[in-house]
Design a protein around this motif. Structure first.
Motif, PDB file in Angstrom:
ATOM      1  N   GLY A  32       0.792  -1.351  -0.164  1.00 58.36           N
ATOM      2  CA  GLY A  32      -0.130   0.069  -0.044  1.00 58.36           C
ATOM      3  C   GLY A  32       0.620   1.338   0.098  1.00 58.36           C
ATOM      4  O   GLY A  32       2.012   1.162   0.269  1.00 58.36           O
ATOM      5  N   GLY A  33       0.344   2.339  -0.499  1.00 62.02           N
ATOM      6  CA  GLY A  33       0.918   3.689  -0.083  1.00 62.02           C
ATOM      7  C   GLY A  33       1.809   4.104  -1.344  1.00 62.02           C
ATOM      8  O   GLY A  33       2.328   5.074  -1.240  1.00 62.02           O
ATOM      9  N   VAL A  34       1.759   3.290  -2.365  1.00 57.39           N
ATOM     10  CA  VAL A  34       2.501   3.609  -3.542  1.00 57.39           C
ATOM     11  C   VAL A  34       1.858   4.490  -4.441  1.00 57.39           C
ATOM     12  O   VAL A  34       2.369   5.001  -5.703  1.00 57.39           O
ATOM     13  CB  VAL A  34       3.089   2.543  -4.396  1.00 57.39           C
ATOM     14  CG1 VAL A  34       3.942   1.527  -3.319  1.00 57.39           C
ATOM     15  CG2 VAL A  34       1.927   1.648  -4.978  1.00 57.39           C
ATOM     16  N   GLY A  35       0.439   4.953  -4.264  1.00 48.70           N
ATOM     17  CA  GLY A  35      -0.199   5.760  -5.208  1.00 48.70           C
ATOM     18  C   GLY A  35      -1.081   4.929  -6.304  1.00 48.70           C
ATOM     19  O   GLY A  35      -1.538   5.398  -7.169  1.00 48.70           O
ATOM     20  N   LYS A  36      -1.424   3.493  -5.847  1.00 47.51           N
ATOM     21  CA  LYS A  36      -2.311   2.906  -6.797  1.00 47.51           C
ATOM     22  C   LYS A  36      -3.467   3.242  -6.999  1.00 47.51           C
ATOM     23  O   LYS A  36      -3.949   3.445  -7.966  1.00 47.51           O
ATOM     24  CB  LYS A  36      -2.197   1.486  -6.184  1.00 47.51           C
ATOM     25  CG  LYS A  36      -3.150   0.473  -6.819  1.00 47.51           C
ATOM     26  CD  LYS A  36      -3.037  -1.020  -5.988  1.00 47.51           C
ATOM     27  CE  LYS A  36      -3.520  -0.897  -4.754  1.00 47.51           C
ATOM     28  NZ  LYS A  36      -4.877  -0.243  -4.478  1.00 47.51           N
ATOM     29  N   SER A  37      -4.381   3.916  -5.933  1.00 45.92           N
ATOM     30  CA  SER A  37      -5.482   4.471  -5.979  1.00 45.92           C
ATOM     31  C   SER A  37      -5.751   5.817  -6.723  1.00 45.92           C
ATOM     32  O   SER A  37      -6.596   5.975  -7.381  1.00 45.92           O
ATOM     33  CB  SER A  37      -6.506   4.248  -4.590  1.00 45.92           C
ATOM     34  OG  SER A  37      -6.572   3.191  -3.944  1.00 45.92           O
ATOM     35  N   THR A  38      -4.849   6.503  -6.352  1.00 39.41           N
ATOM     36  CA  THR A  38      -4.759   7.943  -7.099  1.00 39.41           C
ATOM     37  C   THR A  38      -4.340   7.701  -8.478  1.00 39.41           C
ATOM     38  O   THR A  38      -4.983   8.200  -9.355  1.00 39.41           O
ATOM     39  CB  THR A  38      -3.308   8.689  -6.357  1.00 39.41           C
ATOM     40  OG1 THR A  38      -3.424   8.706  -5.029  1.00 39.41           O
ATOM     41  CG2 THR A  38      -3.035  10.023  -6.829  1.00 39.41           C
ATOM     42  N   LEU A  39      -3.571   6.792  -8.894  1.00 45.91           N
ATOM     43  CA  LEU A  39      -3.201   6.535 -10.248  1.00 45.91           C
ATOM     44  C   LEU A  39      -4.648   5.873 -11.039  1.00 45.91           C
ATOM     45  O   LEU A  39      -4.815   6.236 -12.191  1.00 45.91           O
ATOM     46  CB  LEU A  39      -1.988   5.583 -10.744  1.00 45.91           C
ATOM     47  CG  LEU A  39      -0.585   6.454 -10.123  1.00 45.91           C
ATOM     48  CD1 LEU A  39       0.479   5.891 -11.015  1.00 45.91           C
ATOM     49  CD2 LEU A  39      -0.610   7.819 -10.683  1.00 45.91           C
ATOM     50  N   GLU A 190       6.014   3.794 -12.756  1.00 41.65           N
ATOM     51  CA  GLU A 190       6.992   4.192 -11.869  1.00 41.65           C
ATOM     52  C   GLU A 190       6.260   5.430 -11.069  1.00 41.65           C
ATOM     53  O   GLU A 190       6.080   6.482 -11.923  1.00 41.65           O
ATOM     54  CB  GLU A 190       8.124   4.328 -11.995  1.00 41.65           C
ATOM     55  CG  GLU A 190       8.973   4.741 -10.945  1.00 41.65           C
ATOM     56  CD  GLU A 190      10.610   4.823 -11.084  1.00 41.65           C
ATOM     57  OE1 GLU A 190      11.205   3.598 -11.473  1.00 41.65           O
ATOM     58  OE2 GLU A 190      11.371   5.887 -10.986  1.00 41.65           O
ATOM     59  N   ASN A 191       5.625   5.451  -9.865  1.00 40.96           N
ATOM     60  CA  ASN A 191       4.925   6.502  -9.450  1.00 40.96           C
ATOM     61  C   ASN A 191       6.178   7.187  -8.412  1.00 40.96           C
ATOM     62  O   ASN A 191       6.707   6.632  -7.848  1.00 40.96           O
ATOM     63  CB  ASN A 191       3.567   6.184  -8.627  1.00 40.96           C
ATOM     64  CG  ASN A 191       2.860   7.293  -8.181  1.00 40.96           C
ATOM     65  OD1 ASN A 191       3.142   8.435  -9.112  1.00 40.96           O
ATOM     66  ND2 ASN A 191       2.200   7.136  -7.262  1.00 40.96           N
ATOM     67  N   MET A 192       5.652   8.650  -7.951  1.00 37.24           N
ATOM     68  CA  MET A 192       6.498   9.340  -7.283  1.00 37.24           C
ATOM     69  C   MET A 192       8.057   9.379  -7.577  1.00 37.24           C
ATOM     70  O   MET A 192       8.919   9.263  -6.717  1.00 37.24           O
ATOM     71  CB  MET A 192       6.394   8.730  -5.527  1.00 37.24           C
ATOM     72  CG  MET A 192       4.788   8.648  -5.163  1.00 37.24           C
ATOM     73  SD  MET A 192       4.815   8.551  -3.586  1.00 37.24           S
ATOM     74  CE  MET A 192       2.866   7.958  -3.385  1.00 37.24           C
ATOM     75  N   ILE A 227       5.220   8.632 -13.306  1.00 38.14           N
ATOM     76  CA  ILE A 227       4.592   9.846 -12.808  1.00 38.14           C
ATOM     77  C   ILE A 227       5.343  10.593 -11.640  1.00 38.14           C
ATOM     78  O   ILE A 227       5.830   9.828 -10.619  1.00 38.14           O
ATOM     79  CB  ILE A 227       3.042   9.505 -12.149  1.00 38.14           C
ATOM     80  CG1 ILE A 227       2.563   8.443 -13.102  1.00 38.14           C
ATOM     81  CG2 ILE A 227       2.508  10.582 -11.712  1.00 38.14           C
ATOM     82  CD1 ILE A 227       1.890   9.002 -14.422  1.00 38.14           C
ATOM     83  N   PRO A 228       5.482  11.836 -11.762  1.00 39.68           N
ATOM     84  CA  PRO A 228       6.305  12.449 -10.807  1.00 39.68           C
ATOM     85  C   PRO A 228       5.616  12.714  -9.383  1.00 39.68           C
ATOM     86  O   PRO A 228       4.363  12.529  -9.283  1.00 39.68           O
ATOM     87  CB  PRO A 228       6.670  13.774 -11.570  1.00 39.68           C
ATOM     88  CG  PRO A 228       5.290  14.219 -12.272  1.00 39.68           C
ATOM     89  CD  PRO A 228       5.133  12.761 -12.824  1.00 39.68           C
ATOM     90  N   LEU A 229       6.653  12.794  -8.317  1.00 41.10           N
ATOM     91  CA  LEU A 229       5.864  13.238  -6.991  1.00 41.10           C
ATOM     92  C   LEU A 229       5.476  14.706  -7.174  1.00 41.10           C
ATOM     93  O   LEU A 229       6.406  15.439  -7.164  1.00 41.10           O
ATOM     94  CB  LEU A 229       7.259  12.938  -6.167  1.00 41.10           C
ATOM     95  CG  LEU A 229       6.552  13.306  -4.628  1.00 41.10           C
ATOM     96  CD1 LEU A 229       5.542  12.215  -3.876  1.00 41.10           C
ATOM     97  CD2 LEU A 229       7.884  13.181  -3.593  1.00 41.10           C
TER      98      LEU A 229
HETATM   99  P1  ADP Z   1      -2.200   3.320  -2.339  1.00 42.74           P
HETATM  100  O1  ADP Z   1      -3.644   3.463  -3.184  1.00 42.74           O
HETATM  101  O2  ADP Z   1      -1.144   2.722  -3.112  1.00 42.74           O
HETATM  102  O3  ADP Z   1      -2.468   2.842  -1.134  1.00 42.74           O
HETATM  103  P2  ADP Z   1      -2.808   5.991  -2.676  1.00 42.74           P
HETATM  104  O4  ADP Z   1      -3.406   6.407  -4.038  1.00 42.74           O
HETATM  105  O5  ADP Z   1      -3.814   6.344  -1.434  1.00 42.74           O
HETATM  106  O6  ADP Z   1      -2.008   4.756  -2.485  1.00 42.74           O
HETATM  107  O7  ADP Z   1      -1.563   7.304  -2.366  1.00 42.74           O
HETATM  108  C1  ADP Z   1      -1.004   7.428  -1.280  1.00 42.74           C
HETATM  109  C2  ADP Z   1      -0.663   9.086  -0.871  1.00 42.74           C
HETATM  110  O8  ADP Z   1       0.337   9.211  -1.829  1.00 42.74           O
HETATM  111  C3  ADP Z   1      -2.051   9.997  -1.154  1.00 42.74           C
HETATM  112  O9  ADP Z   1      -1.832  10.773   0.034  1.00 42.74           O
HETATM  113  C4  ADP Z   1      -1.772  10.465  -2.493  1.00 42.74           C
HETATM  114  O10 ADP Z   1      -2.320  11.614  -2.465  1.00 42.74           O
HETATM  115  C5  ADP Z   1      -0.459  10.412  -2.548  1.00 42.74           C
HETATM  116  N1  ADP Z   1       0.216  10.335  -3.843  1.00 42.74           N
HETATM  117  C6  ADP Z   1       0.040   9.564  -4.880  1.00 42.74           C
HETATM  118  N2  ADP Z   1       0.894   9.431  -5.768  1.00 42.74           N
HETATM  119  C7  ADP Z   1       1.393  10.690  -5.734  1.00 42.74           C
HETATM  120  C8  ADP Z   1       2.046  11.442  -6.606  1.00 42.74           C
HETATM  121  N3  ADP Z   1       2.591  11.235  -8.110  1.00 42.74           N
HETATM  122  N4  ADP Z   1       2.362  12.874  -6.314  1.00 42.74           N
HETATM  123  C9  ADP Z   1       2.251  13.341  -4.993  1.00 42.74           C
HETATM  124  N5  ADP Z   1       1.764  12.373  -4.238  1.00 42.74           N
HETATM  125  C10 ADP Z   1       1.046  11.151  -4.591  1.00 42.74           C
END
Ligand code: ADP
Length: 380
Positions: A32-39, A190-192, A227-229
């Protein structure tokens, strides 16, 4: 021709609410925490911006975050009969556990309950006709992931990783799980990857970037991009307005559109290959043998005994050496296949009369196995 028929079986079962969906894509990560849901959310919006019809299923039922990211926290899906109508926002249709619960607290389900919800998200949602359905999987490699891989007939999976996760080998574990269930990996994102300064727009590599690309080279899995941080991405999650809704010129928006474009190209290629490998029809003969009609009209006859001794499951084959551990003498010569079941778009599970049913015969494997002639004779 075969004497006895099981119903013609398609990639998506006819009664599945996914039958109008052209491509089902799982978005996965090792942790978790890699930005999967965000992406998942942002890629869904990016794909919709190209004119595609897009759906999004939040299968992260233990921590549903998508209603918030899509500014739809208070939306409630309509229900007609036992079918759920997906909520529409920013040009995409989506369902999430978060739309069905009344508070923001953590969702604590026992595993069987979680699986029930997943089955309903597959079978009881009016998805209608979609070009892409993205499924945001819970992190890790557990039952939910396997159920979806097998029942939602995935076109493939996308692995989201961060530079650090690649270094720790977590992303590779995610890849392995899908390989084991014969789901193609569409690519790695590759995220962040590098920090974009909000003020000057300059990118600084905080962690060693390029791991996603290296992983993809090493595993021969396509690289979909980085995708950049970017603080804009994080803020978009909080405000409920996806990045691409605020413009297409920011580094984050450009990167998302680029990844979406790469994904579309790969999905089109993989989907065409799957269709080529996928049988048109699978039937059982009255004597318990199997008949497969392939896409190009070729018909293959398989003797049940020959299939049984070539069973690819872990108790019949040594996983490391690939050598057969099953003694063919222990298999009755008159063994029959009693029934079969399609597993996703890649394999068929055979249930033999000796009670053995753990072998998943990938279509690619079936094409290499010895065939009998139409009278059922074969060479072992
Ligand atoms: P996951 O689904 O992998 O657990 P989330 O999508 O919930 O992760 O993202 C975790 C945190 O990281 C969130 O606060 C989100 O806004 C942030 N985040 C995700 N991708 C990026 C990014 N490329 N740049 C900045 N913040 C990001």
């Amino acid at each position: 021709m075969p004497d006895s028929k099981q119903p013609h079986q398609h990639a998506q079962p006819k009664n599945s609410s996914l039958s109008g969906v052209k491509n089902v894509i799982a978005i996965a990560s090792g942790k978790g925490g890699v930005g999967k849901s965000t992406l998942s959310v942002n890629l869904a919006v990016a794909l919709a911006k190209t004119g595609a019809k897009v759906g999004l299923m939040d299968a992260d039922i233990y921590g549903p975050s998508q209603p918030g990211m899509l500014g739809a926290r208070d939306a409630r899906p309509d229900v007609s009969g036992d079918m759920l109508q997906p909520v529409k926002k920013y040009g995409i249709s989506f369902v999430s556990m978060g739309l069905l619960i009344d508070n923001d607290g953590p969702v604590i389900w026992r595993a069987p309950m979680a699986m029930k919800i997943i089955h309903q998200f597959i079978g009881n949602v009016n998805w209608g006709k979609l070009d892409y359905l993205l499924i945001d999987l819970p992190p890790g490699t557990g039952d939910v992931q396997l159920t979806l891989a097998q029942q939602a007939s995935l076109t493939g999976a996308v692995i989201v990783t961060t530079p650090q996760q690649v270094a720790l080998g977590v992303a590779a574990k995610g890849l392995k799980m899908f390989e084991q269930v014969n789901v193609p990996i569409l690519g790695v994102i590759e995220n962040m990857s590098g920090f974009v300064c909000k003020h000057c727009g300059k990118t600084t590599d905080i962690f060693k970037v390029g791991g996603g690309e290296a992983l993809s080279k090493h595993t021969e899995v396509p690289y979909l991009g980085a995708i950049p941080l970017d603080p804009e991405i994080m803020m978009s999650g909080d405000t409920g307005v996806p990045v691409l809704e605020s413009g297409v010129d920011s580094p984050a928006a450009k990167a998302l559109l680029e990844v979406a474009k790469n994904l579309q190209t790969i999905v089109a290629r993989v989907s065409a290959t799957i269709s080529e490998d996928e049988p048109e029809q699978i039937e059982l003969r009255q004597n318990g043998d199997l008949v497969v009609t392939w896409h190009d009209g070729r018909v293959s006859n398989y003797n049940a005994y020959s299939l049984r001794i070539n069973c690819p499951c872990a108790s019949c084959i040594d996983e490391d050496s690939g050598r057969r551990t099953l003694d063919p003498k222990r298999v009755p010569l008159d063994i029959r296949i009693e029934s079969f079941e399609m597993i996703g778009r890649y394999a068929v599970a055979l249930h033999f009369s000796d009670g053995h049913s753990t072998g998943l015969y990938a279509f690619k494997l079936l094409q290499k196995l010895p065939e009998a002639d139409s009278s059922g004779s074969f060479e072992v």
